[in-house]
Design an enzyme around this catalytic site. Sequence first.
Site, PDB file in Angstrom:
ATOM      1  CG  HIS A 307      -1.650   0.981   1.416  1.00  0.00           C
ATOM      2  ND1 HIS A 307      -3.142   1.002   0.903  1.00  0.00           N
ATOM      3  CD2 HIS A 307      -1.632   2.292   1.857  1.00  0.00           C
ATOM      4  CE1 HIS A 307      -3.647   2.203   1.275  1.00  0.00           C
ATOM      5  NE2 HIS A 307      -2.819   2.955   1.911  1.00  0.00           N
ATOM      6  CG  HIS A 350      -0.458   4.564   9.747  1.00  0.00           C
ATOM      7  ND1 HIS A 350      -1.684   3.995   9.512  1.00  0.00           N
ATOM      8  CD2 HIS A 350      -0.584   5.936   9.714  1.00  0.00           C
ATOM      9  CE1 HIS A 350      -2.444   5.070   9.238  1.00  0.00           C
ATOM     10  NE2 HIS A 350      -1.815   6.318   9.399  1.00  0.00           N
ATOM     11  CD  GLU A 356      -2.310  10.350   9.125  1.00  0.00           C
ATOM     12  OE1 GLU A 356      -3.450   9.486   9.025  1.00  0.00           O
ATOM     13  OE2 GLU A 356      -1.384   9.468   9.027  1.00  0.00           O
ATOM     14  CE1 TYR A 365      -9.599   6.535   3.546  1.00  0.00           C
ATOM     15  CE2 TYR A 365      -9.522   6.092   6.002  1.00  0.00           C
ATOM     16  CZ  TYR A 365      -8.903   6.447   4.787  1.00  0.00           C
ATOM     17  OH  TYR A 365      -7.540   6.554   4.767  1.00  0.00           O
ATOM     18  CG  HIS A 380      -6.383   9.137  13.506  1.00  0.00           C
ATOM     19  ND1 HIS A 380      -6.888   8.957  12.104  1.00  0.00           N
ATOM     20  CD2 HIS A 380      -7.250   8.704  14.391  1.00  0.00           C
ATOM     21  CE1 HIS A 380      -8.052   8.111  12.433  1.00  0.00           C
ATOM     22  NE2 HIS A 380      -8.277   8.132  13.622  1.00  0.00           N
ATOM     23  CG  HIS A 386      -4.620   6.177  12.871  1.00  0.00           C
ATOM     24  ND1 HIS A 386      -3.404   6.887  13.000  1.00  0.00           N
ATOM     25  CD2 HIS A 386      -4.462   6.436  11.404  1.00  0.00           C
ATOM     26  CE1 HIS A 386      -2.784   7.593  12.104  1.00  0.00           C
ATOM     27  NE2 HIS A 386      -3.523   7.364  10.920  1.00  0.00           N
TER      28      HIS A 386
HETATM   29  O1  LIG Z   1      -5.074   7.131   8.355  1.00  0.00           O
HETATM   30  C1  LIG Z   1      -5.575   7.146   7.529  1.00  0.00           C
HETATM   31  O2  LIG Z   1      -6.656   6.450   7.287  1.00  0.00           O
HETATM   32  C2  LIG Z   1      -4.859   7.886   6.293  1.00  0.00           C
HETATM   33  C3  LIG Z   1      -3.796   7.378   5.583  1.00  0.00           C
HETATM   34  C4  LIG Z   1      -4.217   6.515   4.429  1.00  0.00           C
HETATM   35  C5  LIG Z   1      -3.297   5.704   3.678  1.00  0.00           C
HETATM   36  O3  LIG Z   1      -3.497   5.011   2.774  1.00  0.00           O
HETATM   37  C6  LIG Z   1      -2.232   5.452   4.338  1.00  0.00           C
HETATM   38  C7  LIG Z   1      -1.664   6.105   5.305  1.00  0.00           C
HETATM   39  C8  LIG Z   1      -2.699   7.009   6.040  1.00  0.00           C
HETATM   40  O4  LIG Z   1      -2.300   7.808   7.268  1.00  0.00           O
HETATM   41 FE   LIG Z   2      -3.093   7.725   8.903  1.00  0.00          FE
END
Ligand SMILES: O=C(O)Cc1cc(O)ccc1O
Ligand SMILES: [Fe+2]
Length: 468
Positions: A307, A350, A356, A365, A380, A386
């Site tokens: 990803h 992560h 964010e 989403y 976040h 998260h």
């Molecule tokens: O946290 C989230 O949803 C946003 C996010 C999306 C992604 O595809 C990779 C890292 C990220 O922080």
């Molecule tokens: Fe994120």
Amino acid sequence: MECKDSSIISHSSNKFPSDLKYQSGFGNHFSSEAIVGALPQGQNSPLVCPFGLYAEQISGTSFTSPRKLNQRSWLYRIKPSVTHEPFRPRLPRHEKLVSEFDQSNSSTTPTQLRWKPVEIPETPTDFVDGLYTICGAGSSYLRHGFAIHMYTANKSMENCAFCNADGDFLIVPQKGRLWITTECGKLQVCPGEIVILPQGFRFAVDLPDGASRGYVAEIFGAHFQLPDLGPIGANGLAAPRHFLVPVAWYEDGSRPGYTIVQKYGGELFTAKQDFSPFNVVAWHGNYVPYKYDLSKFCPYNTVLIDHSDPSINTVLTAPTDKPGVALLDFVIFPPRWLVAEHTFRPPYYHRNCMSEFMGLIYGGYEAKADGFHPGGASLHSCMTPHGPDTKTYEATIALGNEAGPHKIADTMAFMFESCLIPRVCPWALESPFMDHDYYQCWIGLKSHFSGLSMKENINFQNGKPVER
Ligand SMILES: O=C(O)Cc1cc(O)ccc1O
Ligand SMILES: [Fe+2]
């Protein structure tokens, strides 16, 4: 998502024609005249301007900023903007706007936060009254920082214009169109589009659909630019020609009691004048309001494994002095094909040194099966863990390695990402729309760990047990 035809709105269709014209490009030196010959030729400030107009400069960077960063425009107007009575504090005070974040107006929390969509007010509320700060960091006075606001509103601004002396607004409408009159001309902005209103420009917001909701990122001391493309090459992501800038439009005549509402240090001030501030007959320059249709974005992503980091979807970035470190990135998660092999396709789990804030314009989403709705929001902060909720994780694993190409369609989520750590305003923390059970979406994540591989000499390949 299609813009509704503006011609069906009768009450103000003559104010905003359906065939509104724009100029295109990003960072250009634009010019526009509503009357042919209104732009002075050969100099910016002649002794007498064509048609007896006043020349006025608006500077978006210091006079001495390097040429590649320098932004300013020259406006040729019927009366200069200085012609007004003194600014006075606007009463009653707007209690929910912050531009310098400290203990007195906001607090810090590392926990994951999520809000349900805030309802549209029932009492008459225009864009300015409906605007409230969620979180932010730094200071408009010190010219470093950002604020994230949201708005819910239901009526057009009347006989008044707003001017933000603190920073640039990036507005993401989620519900209801915005018809925005600026000193450079008019912009029609639909959900699915964004608009940038740079520091200092006067503008008025009409709401042709009534009920309106959206998100606003405000940046102090910086302007948005297109991200570098690196190895992607010369094309891709947001194309400069898809950014649209108004053409000159003006109104003349007397407007008794017209009010300029100025946001200055997060406080609102008003000044009276007897004419419209939208009296600019011609203008030229590179400091301009502009809009962008997010459906024009050309996404790039993985075509084999893993990803990609979300930075691959950056539409606009406001830089800091540190290379690659953003004061605020505007990142989108648009419709696209997922094709990665033997890959966990949703966003990975992560923790990020950047903070964010996310919103959803329409659809769902990919990381949240439940609870993150269009018009809702999440935050976040720095190093707060998260990632996908339990349902998304389990559904992804159940699909397994055989998942073929799959299109994520009919969705538009976005993120405001900042290197500064946001403080959250009390009305956002105490909001009835706060989702106090947000943490529950991860509590169900089970351990799938098996010590078998060690004990019974079983090996794992692509997550599946195989005999050694
Ligand atoms: O946290 C989230 O949803 C946003 C996010 C999306 C992604 O595809 C990779 C890292 C990220 O922080
Ligand atoms: Fe994120």
